[in-house]
Design an enzyme around this catalytic site. Structure first.
Site, PDB file in Angstrom:
ATOM      1  N   TRP A  11      24.465  36.596  49.495  1.00  0.00           N
ATOM      2  CA  TRP A  11      24.543  36.015  50.911  1.00  0.00           C
ATOM      3  C   TRP A  11      24.720  37.011  51.712  1.00  0.00           C
ATOM      4  O   TRP A  11      25.826  37.860  51.477  1.00  0.00           O
ATOM      5  CB  TRP A  11      25.603  34.858  50.748  1.00  0.00           C
ATOM      6  CG  TRP A  11      25.822  34.348  52.268  1.00  0.00           C
ATOM      7  CD1 TRP A  11      24.751  33.491  52.873  1.00  0.00           C
ATOM      8  CD2 TRP A  11      26.841  34.129  52.970  1.00  0.00           C
ATOM      9  NE1 TRP A  11      25.275  33.172  54.198  1.00  0.00           N
ATOM     10  CE2 TRP A  11      26.765  33.624  54.080  1.00  0.00           C
ATOM     11  CE3 TRP A  11      28.096  34.650  52.765  1.00  0.00           C
ATOM     12  CZ2 TRP A  11      27.636  33.284  55.170  1.00  0.00           C
ATOM     13  CZ3 TRP A  11      29.089  34.320  53.790  1.00  0.00           C
ATOM     14  CH2 TRP A  11      28.865  33.768  54.876  1.00  0.00           C
ATOM     15  N   ASP A  68      33.843  33.305  45.633  1.00  0.00           N
ATOM     16  CA  ASP A  68      33.048  32.498  46.917  1.00  0.00           C
ATOM     17  C   ASP A  68      32.502  31.371  46.527  1.00  0.00           C
ATOM     18  O   ASP A  68      31.444  31.335  45.783  1.00  0.00           O
ATOM     19  CB  ASP A  68      32.405  33.612  47.716  1.00  0.00           C
ATOM     20  CG  ASP A  68      31.815  32.638  49.034  1.00  0.00           C
ATOM     21  OD1 ASP A  68      32.415  31.687  49.339  1.00  0.00           O
ATOM     22  OD2 ASP A  68      30.867  33.322  49.554  1.00  0.00           O
ATOM     23  N   LYS A 123      28.960  21.821  52.756  1.00  0.00           N
ATOM     24  CA  LYS A 123      28.075  21.308  52.031  1.00  0.00           C
ATOM     25  C   LYS A 123      28.243  20.031  51.317  1.00  0.00           C
ATOM     26  O   LYS A 123      27.749  18.907  51.394  1.00  0.00           O
ATOM     27  CB  LYS A 123      27.499  22.238  51.056  1.00  0.00           C
ATOM     28  CG  LYS A 123      27.373  23.694  51.480  1.00  0.00           C
ATOM     29  CD  LYS A 123      26.390  24.068  52.342  1.00  0.00           C
ATOM     30  CE  LYS A 123      26.692  25.785  52.679  1.00  0.00           C
ATOM     31  NZ  LYS A 123      25.639  26.320  53.505  1.00  0.00           N
TER      32      LYS A 123
HETATM   33  C1  LMR Z   1      23.126  29.624  54.021  1.00  0.00           C
HETATM   34  O1  LMR Z   1      23.236  30.484  53.201  1.00  0.00           O
HETATM   35  O2  LMR Z   1      21.866  29.356  54.406  1.00  0.00           O
HETATM   36  C2  LMR Z   1      24.172  28.954  54.638  1.00  0.00           C
HETATM   37  O3  LMR Z   1      25.397  29.155  53.679  1.00  0.00           O
HETATM   38  C3  LMR Z   1      24.534  29.227  55.951  1.00  0.00           C
HETATM   39  C4  LMR Z   1      24.993  30.141  56.412  1.00  0.00           C
HETATM   40  O4  LMR Z   1      26.274  30.406  56.942  1.00  0.00           O
HETATM   41  O5  LMR Z   1      24.277  31.484  56.412  1.00  0.00           O
END
Ligand code: LMR
Length: 402
Positions: free
Chosen positions: A132, A213, A247
Site C-alpha cells: 500500500w 498492519d 472495512k
Molecule cells: C485502499 O487501499 O484502497 C484503501 O485502503 C483506501 C486507502 O486509504 O488507500
C-alpha cells in the site's frame, strides 16, 4: 497583493488511490465501474450499513459529546485488544499491551511511525514490494528512509517467500519491518502458516521491530484465524499492531482504527501508552467520538458482536463468490487468459498482472477503474457488472500489449 508567499508550492501529483477515486466520481459515463479504492459494496453496488452498527446507533442516540481522552474511549480500546489478540492472550492477561484509538488504520500507522521516529530513530524501514503506497509516505513523513523486501512473484502470482526471507536476513539488525498479516494489499496473497513461522524466526533472530498492519481482519478466513500470525508473534516478542475498522465495520468515513504496542511488561506498557498519548496530543489531541462509540458498543455486547461476526462472514463470502463468478465469466470468453490468480488470492484485492497501459485502456475505453499497479478491488464486483468487467478484461488483455 504584492508578493506571492506560496508561488513556489509544487502541485500535488495526486494520490494513486484517492485521486483516482475522485476521477471516478467525476467520470460522467453511467456505465463506469469502480474497482479501484478498497471499499466493499454489496450485491446492489452500495456500501452496506451493517445491522449491528445500526442497532448500536439506536442504543447510543445523541448524547453529550465531551472530548475523549488522548488514548480514546476505554471500551473501544478494550474491544480492539480482545479482537486483535483474542480474550485470553498472555499480552492482555499480563497487562503489557498499550492500545490507543486512532483515526483509521492510516492514523494508526502514522502514530506508530511517529512513536518509532522518537524512540527508535535512524533505523531503516522495510515494506513489502509492492505495498500500500502510503506505507512509504507515512514512514518518510516521520523522518525514516524506506526500502523494500521482495513479496510478489510475478510468474507464480504468489508470495516470493525466498526473496522475502533473504532480504529480511540481509537487512541491518533492528530494522523496522512492516508486515501485512492477512489479505495483503495490493496482491491478495498471504504467507501460509509455515511461512509465517519461518519469517517469525528470522525477525526474532535479527531483532527487527515488527509493525503489523492489519486492515482486513475477517476478510480472509475468519476474524479469529486472520489474527493468528499477530497473536503467535505477540506471544514471543514485542511488536506494534495497527488495525482498522473501516472495512470490517463498513465505517469508512468514521475513521476508526487502533494501535497496540505489545511490551515486555506492565510498567513498560504504561510508559509506552504515555508516549502514544503524547504523540496523539501533538498531532490531533484526541480521537473523534461517534464512530468509535458504534464500534465499542458492538464489540462490547455479546449479541451485537455475534451479529457483526455473521455480517463480516457475509461480506467475506460475497467477495469469494464474485471472484469465482469473474473467473467463470472470463473462462467462458477465453482460455488464453489465466484466471487462477483470482481464486488463489483473497480479501478485497486481486493483483491482476495487467500492465499500466492495460489498466489505462480499461479505464479509457470501458470506464472500468483499477489502480495503476493492476490492483483490482474485487469487493466492487457484483452480478450486474461482472459480465462487462470480464469482457473488458479479456479484450484489453488481448489487444493491448502488457
Ligand atoms: C485502499 O487501499 O484502497 C484503501 O485502503 C483506501 C486507502 O486509504 O488507500
Amino acid at each position: 497583493m504584492t508578493e506571492s508567499l506560496f508561488g513556489r508550492v509544487e502541485a500535488f501529483a495526486g494520490d494513486p488511490i484517492l485521486s483516482l477515486n475522485d476521477n471516478f466520481k467525476a467520470d460522467p459515463r453511467p456505465e463506469k465501474i469502480n474497482l479501484s479504492i478498497g471499499v466493499y459494496t454489496d450485491e446492489h453496488g452500495r456500501i452496506p450499513v451493517l445491522d449491528s452498527v445500526r442497532a448500536a446507533y439506536e442504543r447510543i442516540g445523541f448524547a453529550e459529546r465531551p472530548y475523549l481522552p488522548m488514548e480514546g474511549h476505554p471500551l473501544y480500546r478494550e474491544g480492539v485488544q480482545k479482537l486483535v489478540f483474542g480474550e485470553k492472550h498472555p499480552a492482555l492477561a499480563e497487562k503489557r499491551t498499550a492500545t490507543i484509538q486512532t483515526i483509521g488504520g492510516t492514523g494508526a500507522v502514522g502514530i506508530a511511525a511517529d512513536f518509532l521516529a522518537k524512540h527508535c530513530p535512524g533505523r531503516t524501514v522495510l515494506v513489502s514490494d509492492p505495498t500500500w503506497e502510503n506505507h512509504h509516505g507515512l514512514f518518510q513523513r516521520a523522518g525514516f528512509t524506506t526500502t523494500t523486501y521482495p513479496y510478489w512473484n510475478h510468474n507464480g502470482r504468489s508470495v516470493d517467500f525466498n526473496g522475502m526471507v533473504q532480504a529480511l536476513e540481509a537487512a541491518e539488525h533492528g530494522s523496522i519491518v512492516v508486515l501485512q498479516p492477512v489479505c495483503h494489499n495490493p496482491t491478495g496473497v498471504d504467507l501460509d502458516e509455515g511461512q509465517q513461522m519461518a519469517v517469525t524466526e528470522v525477525l526474532l533472530a535479527k531483532r527487527h521491530i515488527v509493525v503489523f498492519d492489519m486492515a482486513y481482519q475477517g476478510f480472509g478466513t475468519s476474524l479469529h484465524e486472520d489474527a493468528a500470525f499477530v497473536r503467535r508473534y505477540a506471544e514471543r516478542a514485542s511488536c506494534l499492531v495497527a488495525n482498522s475498522f473501516s472495512k470490517n465495520f463498513s465505517l469508512y468515513g468514521e475513521r476508526c482504527g487502533g494501535l497496540s504496542v505489545v511490551c515486555r511488561d506492565k510498567d513498560e506498557a504504561e510508559r509506552v501508552l504515555g508516549q502514544l498519548k503524547l504523540a496523539v496530543r501533538r498531532s490531533y489531541s484526541s480521537p473523534p467520538m461517534t464512530g468509535g462509540l458504534h464500534v465499542a458498543t458492538v464489540l462490547g455486547n455479546d449479541h451485537l458482536r455475534a451479529q457483526w461476526t455473521r455480517e463480516v462472514e457475509t461480506m467475506r463470502n460475497r467477495m469469494d463468490s464474485v471472484r469465482r463468478l469473474l473467473a467463470d465469466e472470463i473462462r467462458a470468453l477465453s482460455n488464453e487468459v489465466d484466471v487462477g490468480f483470482l481464486l488463489n488470492q483473497r480479501g478485497m484485492f486481486s493483483f491482476t498482472g495487467l500492465s499500466e497501459q492495460q489498466v489505462t485502456a480499461l479505464r479509457k475505453r470501458d470506464g472500468v477503474y483499477l489502480v495503476g499497479s493492476g490492483r483490482m478491488c474485487v469487493a466492487g464486483l457484483n452480478e450486474v457488472n461482472v459480465p462487462k468487467v470480464a469482457r473488458s478484461f479479456v479484450e484489453v488483455s488481448q489487444a493491448v500489449r502488457g
